[in-house]
Design an enzyme around this catalytic site. Sequence first.
Site, mmCIF file in Angstrom:
data_model
loop_
_atom_site.group_PDB
_atom_site.id
_atom_site.type_symbol
_atom_site.label_atom_id
_atom_site.label_comp_id
_atom_site.label_asym_id
_atom_site.label_seq_id
_atom_site.Cartn_x
_atom_site.Cartn_y
_atom_site.Cartn_z
ATOM 1 C CG PHE A 92 -4.027 69.923 98.878
ATOM 2 C CD1 PHE A 92 -5.471 69.769 98.246
ATOM 3 C CD2 PHE A 92 -3.301 70.629 98.704
ATOM 4 C CE1 PHE A 92 -5.545 70.799 97.210
ATOM 5 C CE2 PHE A 92 -3.357 71.508 97.602
ATOM 6 C CZ PHE A 92 -4.278 71.611 96.903
ATOM 7 C CB CYS A 93 -6.547 66.909 104.897
ATOM 8 S SG CYS A 93 -8.395 67.700 104.790
ATOM 9 C CB SER A 94 -8.407 62.171 103.786
ATOM 10 O OG SER A 94 -8.524 62.524 105.317
#
Length: 99
Positions: free
Chosen positions: A8-10
């Site tokens: 998960f990232c931005s």
Amino acid sequence: MSKKITLFCSAGMSTSLLVNKMREEAKKNGKDYEINAYSLNEVPQYGPDADVVLLGPQVRFAVAKVKSQLPGKPVDVIDMRSYGLMDGKAALALAEKYL
């Protein structure tokens, strides 16, 4: 059955490059992993199915929240160097510590 490694990232965009590198590395080593990337707001949707969750360094501030959303699941943050270099081997090694 393949193990699921979820990142998960931005936004899930830059991390998709790293996912491709991790998939290449896993394939090269004969590992059957399902590796995908999503944006941080998709944790409730995709996190519960993951065997291990990795966060991009730009969202390391959310590690406690993600851990509370996914009790009992291994959650870790990819280090800045591995992420910056798009080092699929290092990111895969981090995930494999928990598999």
